[in-house]
Design a protein around this motif. Structure first.
Motif, short mmCIF file in Angstrom:
data_model
loop_
_atom_site.label_atom_id
_atom_site.label_comp_id
_atom_site.label_asym_id
_atom_site.label_seq_id
_atom_site.Cartn_x
_atom_site.Cartn_y
_atom_site.Cartn_z
N PRO A 1 0.83 -1.20 0.00
CA PRO A 1 0.00 0.00 0.00
C PRO A 1 0.87 1.25 0.00
CG PRO A 1 -0.69 -1.57 1.70
CD PRO A 1 0.58 -2.07 1.16
N ALA A 2 0.33 2.32 -0.57
CA ALA A 2 1.10 3.56 -0.69
C ALA A 2 1.56 4.08 0.65
CB ALA A 2 0.27 4.62 -1.42
N SER A 3 0.80 3.79 1.71
CA SER A 3 1.14 4.33 3.02
C SER A 3 2.20 3.51 3.74
CB SER A 3 -0.13 4.39 3.90
OG SER A 3 -0.70 3.10 4.03
N ALA A 4 2.49 2.31 3.24
CA ALA A 4 3.44 1.43 3.93
C ALA A 4 4.87 1.86 3.63
CB ALA A 4 3.23 -0.01 3.49
N PRO A 5 5.68 2.07 4.66
CA PRO A 5 7.08 2.42 4.42
C PRO A 5 7.83 1.28 3.75
CG PRO A 5 6.71 2.00 6.76
CD PRO A 5 5.37 2.00 6.11
N PRO B 1 22.13 -1.40 0.47
CA PRO B 1 21.40 -0.27 -0.08
C PRO B 1 22.24 1.00 -0.12
CG PRO B 1 20.78 -0.59 2.20
CD PRO B 1 21.73 -1.70 1.86
N TRP B 2 23.42 0.96 0.49
CA TRP B 2 24.25 2.17 0.61
C TRP B 2 25.24 2.30 -0.54
CZ3 TRP B 2 21.79 4.62 4.29
CH2 TRP B 2 21.18 3.87 5.30
N VAL C 1 9.86 12.10 -1.71
CA VAL C 1 10.34 11.81 -0.35
C VAL C 1 9.59 10.58 0.15
CG1 VAL C 1 10.65 12.70 1.99
CG2 VAL C 1 10.79 14.26 0.03
N THR C 2 10.32 9.46 0.25
CA THR C 2 9.71 8.17 0.51
C THR C 2 9.93 7.73 1.95
OG1 THR C 2 9.97 7.41 -1.77
CG2 THR C 2 9.83 5.71 -0.09
N PRO C 3 8.85 7.30 2.66
CA PRO C 3 9.05 6.72 4.00
C PRO C 3 9.70 5.35 3.90
CG PRO C 3 6.75 6.52 3.35
CD PRO C 3 7.43 7.30 2.26
N VAL C 4 10.76 5.13 4.68
CA VAL C 4 11.46 3.85 4.68
C VAL C 4 11.66 3.40 6.13
CG1 VAL C 4 12.67 4.29 2.50
CG2 VAL C 4 13.74 4.97 4.66
N VAL C 5 12.02 2.12 6.29
CA VAL C 5 12.39 1.61 7.60
C VAL C 5 13.75 0.94 7.49
CG1 VAL C 5 10.08 1.34 8.57
CG2 VAL C 5 11.04 -0.49 7.15
N LEU C 6 14.59 1.18 8.49
CA LEU C 6 15.92 0.60 8.57
C LEU C 6 15.87 -0.65 9.45
CD1 LEU C 6 17.84 3.95 9.21
CD2 LEU C 6 17.44 2.80 7.02
N ASP C 7 17.02 -1.32 9.61
CA ASP C 7 17.09 -2.50 10.47
C ASP C 7 16.44 -2.22 11.81
OD1 ASP C 7 18.59 -3.38 8.39
OD2 ASP C 7 20.31 -4.03 9.57
N GLY C 8 15.61 -3.15 12.28
CA GLY C 8 14.91 -2.95 13.54
C GLY C 8 13.67 -2.10 13.42
N TRP D 1 13.26 8.88 6.26
CA TRP D 1 12.80 9.35 4.95
C TRP D 1 13.93 9.21 3.95
CZ3 TRP D 1 7.74 10.44 4.76
CH2 TRP D 1 7.09 10.88 5.93
N LEU D 2 13.63 8.70 2.75
CA LEU D 2 14.61 8.62 1.68
C LEU D 2 14.26 9.70 0.65
CD1 LEU D 2 17.02 7.18 0.35
CD2 LEU D 2 15.38 5.66 -0.79
N VAL D 3 15.18 10.66 0.47
CA VAL D 3 14.94 11.78 -0.43
C VAL D 3 15.41 11.39 -1.83
CG1 VAL D 3 15.33 14.24 -0.85
CG2 VAL D 3 15.29 13.36 1.51
#
Length: 410
Positions: free
Chosen positions: A4-8, A387-388, A34-41, A46-48
């Motif tokens: 879904p669009a709202s899911a990071p 991803p880096w 500007v995309t919402p993301v989640v990192l480890d844990g 935000w990913l620009v």
């Protein structure tokens, strides 16, 4: 199944290896610039991805600060979080310094690197490149990542900084572990720090004509801890992206007919291939980060004070708002974000060092290995799971065996 669009979006997974360009396009379609993301844990950020938005973030160091103490997620971060080497708290390095003190530190680093003689730098790069090729040229085949690109930049940088040549392999391993941000990240950072502090102690006792001695002689009053941290940043930023720049450029030249002339003595398209890689396949894909100093708006998103913003360099480079025709960008267009932007961009002398090492490394391969060709299907080449940074796991090639030049075998 599309989320879904709202899911990071998780900032991990095989798509960063296999199809990052499509992944960034999908993020942009579903979430915008500007995309919402989640990192480890499940740590949010935000990913620009937008070119203009990234320009705004990197160009306003007051609103979008490098001060990691601002982060509103520190109470969720465990001491063994694998991304701590990249998103650290209270690290006394140039990465987390702001204002006038940052400008002084940037000046110290630039002065120390600018004093490197260009002919000396190229001489070191050629020497180590020739030694590495000497070790494989009689075999008729090699892996240009493991046996060459991953070994060359750190050997040159170690020599410039003041390390012994024998310390190079251990530094390579430590840097790779730290940058990949997995279970060995903390131990890699520890090895690198120990090595830097020992080098500082050696050079304080016996100064020499090297980068570390020049930084120690700077009169701006930086502590040993600050200088050691800056050296770690310089080593990490100077080695792995440059190694990947070499590998990604050689892959492009070996798989794209436009660059075939370079494989048979041409040199103009070496620079073009290197520049295209910075646009289309940049070694540094995403960077952490900036922290919002107050509530604000960015790319239609409401950013809260203390939110972490990650710099999506590759996403911005391929932003359709600035790449309307989708054409490859070679030649002299260097308006990419691959070296950053703003006061925290890669210092110009450091960019020059990286470019000399990378170009020399590529040219030595083309000079020394006649009729070089891929030893595996182009579509089988894979990338590291990060991803880096975007770099090949291997680049197998074959060529007619040739004799060594007689340099020291490595």
């Amino acid at each position: 199944m599309t989320a879904p669009a709202s899911a990071p979006v998780p900032l991990s997974g095989p798509r960063f290896q296999t199809e990052p360009a499509e992944l960034y396009r999908q993020m942009r379609r579903e979430h915008g610039a500007v995309t919402p993301v989640v990192l480890d844990g499940d740590v949010p950020a935000w990913l620009v991805l937008g070119y203009r938005e990234l320009h705004q973030v990197t160009g306003d160091p007051v609103l979008f600060s490098r001060d990691s103490d601002l982060w509103n997620q520190w109470d969720r971060i465990p001491d063994d979080w694998p991304l701590l080497p990249m998103i650290g708290r209270k690290q006394p390095s140039i990465l987390y310094t702001v204002g006038e003190r940052h400008r002084e530190r940037a000046g110290m680093i630039s002065d120390a690197l600018e004093a490197v003689e260009p002919s000396e730098l190229r001489g070191y790069a050629e020497k180590f490149a020739d030694e590495l090729i000497d070790a494989v040229c009689a075999k008729g085949e090699t892996d240009l990542v493991a046996d060459y690109a991953m070994l060359l930049p750190v050997r040159v940088l170690a020599r410039l900084y003041g390390f012994s040549d024998e310390q190079g392999p251990g530094l390579v391993t430590a840097l790779n572990d730290m940058i990949d941000g997995r279970e060995r990240a903390i131990s890699g950072q520890t090895h690198l720090a120990t090595s830097m502090f020992q080098l500082l102690a050696d050079r304080k006792a016996t100064p020499a004509d090297d980068v570390v001695s020049r930084m120690l002689a700077d009169k701006s009053g930086f502590s040993d801890e600050e200088i050691a941290q800056d050296l770690m940043v310089m080593m990490a930023a100077g080695h792995q992206p440059t190694a990947d720049w070499i590998g990604n450029s050689l892959r492009l030249m070996l798989t794209d007919d436009r660059f075939a002339a370079s494989l048979f003595g041409g040199r103009n398209s070496v620079a073009e291939a290197m520049n295209e890689v910075l646009w289309e396949d940049t070694p540094t894909q995403n960077v952490a980060g900036r922290w919002a100093a107050r509530d604000t708006q960015l790319g239609g998103r409401r950013i809260r004070a203390g939110d972490l913003l990650l710099l999506g360099l590759q996403g911005a480079n391929s932003d359709p708002q600035v790449r309307t025709d989708g054409a490859a960008l070679t030649g002299g267009n260097s308006a990419h974000f691959s070296f950053g932007h703003g006061e925290h961009r890669c210092p110009f002398p450091a960019q020059e060092v990286a470019e000399v090492i990378a170009r020399t490394g590529i040219e030595v391969v083309l000079d020394r290995l006649p009729d070089i060709d891929l030893a595996a299907p182009a579509e089988s080449l894979t990338r590291r799971p990060s991803p880096w940074l975007r770099g090949l796991t291997e680049l197998p090639v074959r060529f007619s065996p040739t004799p060594a030049l007689g340099g020291t075998s490595v």
